[in-house]
Design an enzyme around this catalytic site. Structure first.
Site, PDB file in Angstrom:
ATOM      1  N   ASP A 450     -49.854 -80.019  92.034  1.00 22.28           N
ATOM      2  CA  ASP A 450     -49.429 -79.770  93.413  1.00 22.28           C
ATOM      3  C   ASP A 450     -48.894 -81.050  94.050  1.00 22.28           C
ATOM      4  O   ASP A 450     -49.064 -82.164  93.529  1.00 22.28           O
ATOM      5  CB  ASP A 450     -50.625 -79.235  94.206  1.00 22.28           C
ATOM      6  CG  ASP A 450     -50.218 -78.334  95.358  1.00 22.28           C
ATOM      7  OD1 ASP A 450     -49.055 -78.379  95.780  1.00 22.28           O
ATOM      8  OD2 ASP A 450     -51.095 -77.591  95.846  1.00 22.28           O
ATOM      9  N   ASP A 520     -46.549 -70.240  99.117  1.00 22.01           N
ATOM     10  CA  ASP A 520     -47.914 -70.003  99.592  1.00 22.01           C
ATOM     11  C   ASP A 520     -48.006 -68.671 100.322  1.00 22.01           C
ATOM     12  O   ASP A 520     -49.095 -68.169 100.571  1.00 22.01           O
ATOM     13  CB  ASP A 520     -48.344 -71.123 100.559  1.00 22.01           C
ATOM     14  CG  ASP A 520     -48.792 -72.371  99.812  1.00 22.01           C
ATOM     15  OD1 ASP A 520     -49.039 -72.282  98.596  1.00 22.01           O
ATOM     16  OD2 ASP A 520     -48.894 -73.439 100.446  1.00 22.01           O
TER      17      ASP A 520
END
Ligand code: GLA
Length: 707
Positions: A450, A520
């Site tokens: 990430d 997301d």
């Protein structure tokens, strides 16, 4: 196929299955673009390099179509190269020196007319997908240093037509890859990223048509830049009304110093052509990525469970084991622990940088959980964010100078974190070692890597003289290098590229990434748009889609489980629900979809994608995948909302073998491929958020005779 030269004309033809790309040297010695489009099979048809006409005030350079377009003479268009020599010369004029063909690669060496500067323009032809990979290599062949201020991977010159239309992907966090299509008028349309990563706002993909292409018809020129940092794509209509697309590393705040003998190699820019519309352009890109770019492209992607939306930072051995047991019952193949397992990471304010297992949450390390996951028949994956540090961490307390910053100035935090300076070799070593140790200690099969903030204050105190603005490229190259080395040492580990959702999705990191976290935003309806846009540029195999809970945490929408699954089954399926919240009946229903997904997975992940009905044009979205051999097709149909009186429209599949018999697996109805495609499928979808998945399977013993 491939490349042949026409020595008498000093020209080269780059031939793919359905396109020719022709370049040649003009009387002045410049390398000119001559043609790009449908094949010119007769040599008389190949255009010459005769000089371009010019008007007073608009010099011929402005109407020239140089392949590398350096800033020099009277070139006022977006330059392909801008250089600053030690003696303050900033003018570059490139002429042909030599050419070399090696297999499917053509390299053309150009030299400045006076200075010791050599530019090699490189073309690699991928004929079955009608794409060309381009890059440039700039070499300082002189004695003193040279600074590159701008270097584009490619300038694509489009044929002259009255109007041009650009298709591109834009958006923001939680709504990445939104499709836009607009006519280009005079001036420049710039899509760019100046935030250190590929970005959520724009994606380095483009497609240009002449205002009349459809999903299945018309000429489309398309491509993308393979780079994960600071980039720009400039579509420029010149005063002569022609169009050029310049694509490469962003020149903003960029400068690269070439010492004597040093070279700079640009990232690759991919360009392709089709005469069969946007759908075919996408299928060509997908095929090219599957065969030439995407890591691990020969393998189907496992169905993963990720506990982020279930347990957030509150992960521990007990709750993860509990979720793992339920995930295994559903038929999940990989269990991934997300953020929160390391350091003092109880929230997003601390811990990044301290890559040691948190002993309160996992008293005996990750071993017992991994053993449990493996004994349940799944493999194990883990989240990391190694390019980052929280100021509240042991790492930052020890090495406050390891982040990008300007001396004695405030350091702006994003999500309470700072970006580690990967231009530094000691930082590179730290990042590599942290992940290597994790992979060497534990049986880990998957890394979700990430990156949760954009760059700010991009200073590199202590940088070698003249190199501080190289961080925009050095960071990306160091990241690629770390991934490459980790993958060489741990070849079985798959990598997912994530940056707060889809902030780092591009064909550069795709060489090292097996898949991408798309967004997301896991709301199944919003996802239809995100995934629709995504499909224009990237293969479904790379697109990870989770089924998450309803009510959705981002926008409070409630959507039935079936619709949520169908939406996520259009890519690489994952599950992100808190499985403790599911009833027994829901667990069974979910297991059923997962079993179904396993049967259609090869078609979705490796087949041909046909976009049938776009989310923005009606209340019905439909996307189809056809197996490469045409034996089977899956059609997904989504009704967003019920409006009384709206007619139920048939969904018309595409890409079926016209005279083959196909059976609808659910109803048993048999028709020819042509019958399904022409008449379409009429579905009774009712209420809001209804959906269907239709499987059409070929009965190979029963093809119709063609009449
Ligand atoms: C980012 C990712 C999420 C999750 C969190 C963890 O936002 O996109 O999927 O991993 O970080 O902090």
């Amino acid at each position: 196929m491939a490349i042949f030269s026409l020595p008498e004309r000093k020209a080269w033809v780059l031939r793919t299955q359905h396109a020719d790309y022709v370049i040649g040297v003009d009387a002045s010695g410049a390398l000119q673009h001559l043609y790009w489009g449908e094949p010119l099979s007769i040599s008389d048809d190949i255009p010459s390099t005769a000089g371009q006409h010019a008007w007073i005030w608009e010099p011929e350079e402005g109407n020239s179509r140089e392949e590398c377009m350096p800033w020099g003479r009277r070139n006022f268009a977006e330059p392909g190269l801008k250089v600053d020599f030690a003696d303050q010369t900033r003018d570059v004029v490139l002429t042909f020196d030599e050419a070399d063909i090696e297999g499917n690669t053509l390299r053309i060496v150009l030299k400045d007319v006076l200075k010791s500067l050599q530019v090699t323009v490189c073309y690699r032809v991928i004929d079955i997908f009608d794409v060309i990979e381009r890059s440039v290599d700039v070499k300082n062949t002189g004695m003193g240093p040279v600074n590159i201020e701008q270097v584009m991977s490619a300038i694509w010159h489009l044929p002259v037509y009255p109007s041009y239309r650009l298709t591109y992907l834009t958006g923001h966090w939680g709504a990445e890859t939104q499709l836009r299509r607009e006519l280009l008028h005079e001036g420049k349309k710039v899509i760019e990223a100046r935030r250190g990563i590929t970005g959520h706002n724009n994606n380095p993909f483009f497609a240009v048509d002449f205002g009349e292409a459809t999903e299945e018809t018309g000429l489309v020129y398309f491509g993308g830049l393979a780079f994960s940092g600071h980039w720009k794509i400039v579509a420029e209509r010149t005063p002569y009304q022609t169009l050029q697309i310049a694509a490469g590393i962003h020149d903003f705040d960029f400068r690269w110093r070439l010492e004597a003998g040093e070279s700079f190699v640009s990232p690759v820019c991919v360009g392709g052509f089709t005469n069969q519309g946007f759908g075919d352009a996408s299928r060509k890109l997908h095929g090219y990525q599957q065969q030439h770019v995407l890591r691990g492209s020969g393998q189907l992607r496992p169905i993963l469970y990720n506990s982020w939306e279930a347990t957030s930072f509150d992960v521990n051995e007990t709750n993860q084991k509990e979720l793992a047991a339920k995930a295994a019952r559903l038929g999940v193949e990989r269990f991934v622990v997300d953020d929160g397992w390391f350091g003092q990471r109880d929230h997003d304010k601390a811990g990044l940088g301290d890559w040691v297992v948190n002993k309160i949450k996992f008293p005996q390390g990750l071993g017992p959980l991994i053993d449990e996951v493996t004994s349940l028949g799944m493999d194990f994956g883990i989240w990391v964010e190694p390019e980052m540090v929280n100021p509240d961490s042991d790492l930052y307390r020890q090495h406050p100078d390891w982040v990008y910053h300007f001396p004695d100035r405030p350091r702006t935090e994003g999500r309470n974190q700072l970006v580690l300076n990967l231009a530094r070799e000691d930082v590179q070593a730290f990042v590599y070692n942290a992940v290597d140790e994790l992979l060497s200690t534990y049986a880990i099969s998957f890394i979700k890597w990430d990156m949760n903030r954009y760059f700010s204050e991009p200073g590199w105190p202590g940088a070698p003289v003249g190199r501080d603005r190289e961080i925009w490229v050095r960071h990306v190259n160091a990241l690629y290098d770390i991934w490459r080395r980790l993958q060489e040492k741990h070849p079985h580990v798959q990598f997912e590229s994530c940056a707060g959702g889809g902030g780092r999705v591009d064909m550069g990191i795709m060489r090292y990434a097996d898949q991408f976290w798309t967004s997301d935003n896991t709301d199944a309806l919003d996802r239809l748009r995100i995934q629709w846009g995504y499909s224009h540029a990237y293969t479904a195999k790379s697109m990870v889609c989770w089924v998450t809970e309803t009510v959705n945490y981002m926008n409070g929408r409630q959507i039935p489980l079936k619709f949520r699954f169908h939406s996520a089954m259009m890519g690489t399926l994952g599950i992100g629900m808190n499985l403790n919240h599911l009833t027994e009946a829901e667990m069974e229903e979910a297991a059923g979809y997962i079993a179904q997904y396993k049967t259609i997975r090869p078609i979705v992940q490796e087949g041909l994608c046909y976009r049938l009905s776009p989310p923005e044009q009606s209340d019905l979205t439909s996307v189809q995948y056809v197996a490469k051999d045409g034996q089977e097709a899956v059609v997904f149909v989504f009704r967003h909302a019920q409006h009384f009186g709206h007619p139920a429209l048939p969904v018309r599949p595409r890409g079926l073998a016209p005279s083959a018999r196909y059976r609808n697996v659910a109803t048993g109805e048999v028709r020819s491929g042509q019958g399904w495609m022409s008449r379409g499928i009429l579905l009774r979808l009712t209420g809001d958020y209804d959906s269907a998945m239709i499987r059409l399977v070929q009965d190979e013993s029963n093809t119709y005779e063609s009449k």
